[in-house]
Design an enzyme around this catalytic site. Structure first.
Site, PDB file in Angstrom:
ATOM      1  N   CYS A   1      -1.961  -0.685   7.335  1.00  0.00           N
ATOM      2  CA  CYS A   1      -1.162   0.537   7.208  1.00  0.00           C
ATOM      3  C   CYS A   1      -1.266   1.385   8.460  1.00  0.00           C
ATOM      4  O   CYS A   1      -0.303   2.045   8.857  1.00  0.00           O
ATOM      5  CB  CYS A   1      -1.607   1.351   6.003  1.00  0.00           C
ATOM      6  SG  CYS A   1      -1.148   0.571   4.452  1.00  0.00           S
TER       7      CYS A   1
ATOM      8  N   CYS B   1      -5.929   1.563   5.506  1.00  0.00           N
ATOM      9  CA  CYS B   1      -6.483   0.299   6.004  1.00  0.00           C
ATOM     10  C   CYS B   1      -5.909   0.010   7.397  1.00  0.00           C
ATOM     11  O   CYS B   1      -5.018   0.719   7.878  1.00  0.00           O
ATOM     12  CB  CYS B   1      -6.149  -0.834   5.041  1.00  0.00           C
ATOM     13  SG  CYS B   1      -4.418  -1.321   5.091  1.00  0.00           S
TER      14      CYS B   1
ATOM     15  N   GLU C   1       0.784   3.921   1.775  1.00  0.00           N
ATOM     16  CA  GLU C   1       1.220   4.422   3.092  1.00  0.00           C
ATOM     17  C   GLU C   1       2.421   3.635   3.593  1.00  0.00           C
ATOM     18  O   GLU C   1       3.364   4.200   4.161  1.00  0.00           O
ATOM     19  CB  GLU C   1       0.081   4.295   4.109  1.00  0.00           C
ATOM     20  CG  GLU C   1      -1.203   5.003   3.710  1.00  0.00           C
ATOM     21  CD  GLU C   1      -2.163   4.090   2.948  1.00  0.00           C
ATOM     22  OE1 GLU C   1      -1.725   3.356   2.045  1.00  0.00           O
ATOM     23  OE2 GLU C   1      -3.360   4.117   3.261  1.00  0.00           O
TER      24      GLU C   1
ATOM     25  N   HIS D   1       0.824  -1.198   0.000  1.00  0.00           N
ATOM     26  CA  HIS D   1       0.000   0.000   0.000  1.00  0.00           C
ATOM     27  C   HIS D   1       0.870   1.266   0.000  1.00  0.00           C
ATOM     28  O   HIS D   1       2.014   1.250   0.463  1.00  0.00           O
ATOM     29  CB  HIS D   1      -0.932  -0.001   1.216  1.00  0.00           C
ATOM     30  CG  HIS D   1      -2.038  -1.012   1.099  1.00  0.00           C
ATOM     31  ND1 HIS D   1      -3.118  -1.052   1.950  1.00  0.00           N
ATOM     32  CD2 HIS D   1      -2.229  -2.008   0.188  1.00  0.00           C
ATOM     33  CE1 HIS D   1      -3.924  -2.037   1.578  1.00  0.00           C
ATOM     34  NE2 HIS D   1      -3.408  -2.635   0.520  1.00  0.00           N
TER      35      HIS D   1
HETATM   36  O1  LIG Z   1      -5.152   2.675   2.129  1.00  0.00           O
HETATM   37  C1  LIG Z   1      -4.942   2.047   1.077  1.00  0.00           C
HETATM   38  N1  LIG Z   1      -3.762   2.202   0.405  1.00  0.00           N
HETATM   39  C2  LIG Z   1      -3.495   1.565  -0.759  1.00  0.00           C
HETATM   40  O2  LIG Z   1      -2.429   1.763  -1.338  1.00  0.00           O
HETATM   41  N2  LIG Z   1      -4.440   0.714  -1.260  1.00  0.00           N
HETATM   42  C3  LIG Z   1      -4.202   0.073  -2.537  1.00  0.00           C
HETATM   43  C4  LIG Z   1      -4.205  -1.419  -2.573  1.00  0.00           C
HETATM   44  C5  LIG Z   1      -4.754  -1.697  -3.947  1.00  0.00           C
HETATM   45  O3  LIG Z   1      -3.706  -1.621  -4.924  1.00  0.00           O
HETATM   46  C6  LIG Z   1      -5.725  -0.565  -4.172  1.00  0.00           C
HETATM   47  C7  LIG Z   1      -7.147  -0.873  -3.771  1.00  0.00           C
HETATM   48  O4  LIG Z   1      -7.710  -1.604  -4.808  1.00  0.00           O
HETATM   49  P1  LIG Z   1      -9.288  -1.756  -5.016  1.00  0.00           P
HETATM   50  O5  LIG Z   1      -9.906  -0.364  -4.778  1.00  0.00           O
HETATM   51  O6  LIG Z   1      -9.415  -2.199  -6.428  1.00  0.00           O
HETATM   52  O7  LIG Z   1      -9.752  -2.755  -3.993  1.00  0.00           O
HETATM   53  O8  LIG Z   1      -5.261   0.496  -3.374  1.00  0.00           O
HETATM   54  C8  LIG Z   1      -5.621   0.513  -0.623  1.00  0.00           C
HETATM   55  C9  LIG Z   1      -5.902   1.161   0.542  1.00  0.00           C
HETATM   56  C10 LIG Z   1      -7.189   0.979   1.261  1.00  0.00           C
HETATM   57  O9  LIG Z   1      -7.392  -0.328   1.534  1.00  0.00           O
HETATM   58 ZN   LIG Z   2      -3.117  -0.148   3.688  1.00  0.00          ZN
END
Ligand SMILES: O=c1[nH]c(=O)n([C@H]2C[C@H](O)[C@@H](COP(=O)(O)O)O2)cc1CO
Ligand SMILES: [Zn+2]
Length: 164
Positions: free
Chosen positions: A108, A105, A81, A79
């Site tokens: 993170c 999430c 973060e 992610h």
């Molecule tokens: O806080 C976040 N930070 C973050 O980088 N992500 C990323 C993981 C995935 O590559 C994408 C979320 O994918 P999707 O919306 O298709 O479920 O975003 C997702 C979140 C939230 O879950």
């Molecule tokens: Zn996350």
């Protein structure tokens, strides 16, 4: 009367714009997330975006959202973060702020709290009805980590590669 520009970016706009620009590096076809860590002197100390780990090829791992767990992106993607914290110039992010496009999430959130970050500024809370975000907010509240949604006073910041 100083002749100073009046439409310059505020600190919040600037760091959020850096976060969003970083998100443009993401290969995720569905959600591109960028994050930017700023310290108490308003210096950027880390940026990141969602992507697969080092040496794990973007051309081999899946970007799918659905299907068998191992055939989706979820077990593999780092992610934004997490990357912003790991990419930061200092291990100690005490009293820093994290600017991020999407509410963090729960996983993170643990990293953010353990790194010492004291404030999260986010744009979207599109997954607020998930247990992951509920757990994140429980931990943020208990650890007295501030979080606030960013409501920009402008909708667009334009970058123009053509300069004169
Ligand atoms: O806080 C976040 N930070 C973050 O980088 N992500 C990323 C993981 C995935 O590559 C994408 C979320 O994918 P999707 O919306 O298709 O479920 O975003 C997702 C979140 C939230 O879950
Ligand atoms: Zn996350």
């Amino acid at each position: 009367m100083t002749g100073k520009r009046t439409d310059y970016l505020s600190w919040d706009e600037y760091f959020m714009a850096v976060a969003l620009l970083s998100g443009h590096r993401s290969k995720d076809p569905n959600t591109q997330v960028g994050a930017c860590v700023a310290n108490s002197q308003n210096k950027i100390v880390g940026v990141g975006y969602n992507g697969f780990p080092w040496r794990c090829s973007d051309d081999e791992l899946p970007w799918a959202r659905e299907g068998a767990y191992l055939d989706t992106k979820y077990p593999y993607v780092c992610h934004a973060e997490l990357n912003a914290v790991l990419n930061s110039i200092s291990f100690d992010l005490r009293d820093c702020r994290l600017y991020v496009a999407l509410f963090p999430c729960n996983e993170c959130t643990k990293v953010i709290i353990q790194a010492g970050i004291r404030e999260i500024i986010y744009l979207s809370d599109k997954y607020k009805d998930t247990d992951s975000v509920r757990a994140a907010k429980i931990m943020l509240d208990k650890s007295n980590t501030i979080y606030r949604q960013f409501f920009p006073s402008r909708q667009v910041v334009t970058l123009n590669f053509q300069v004169d």
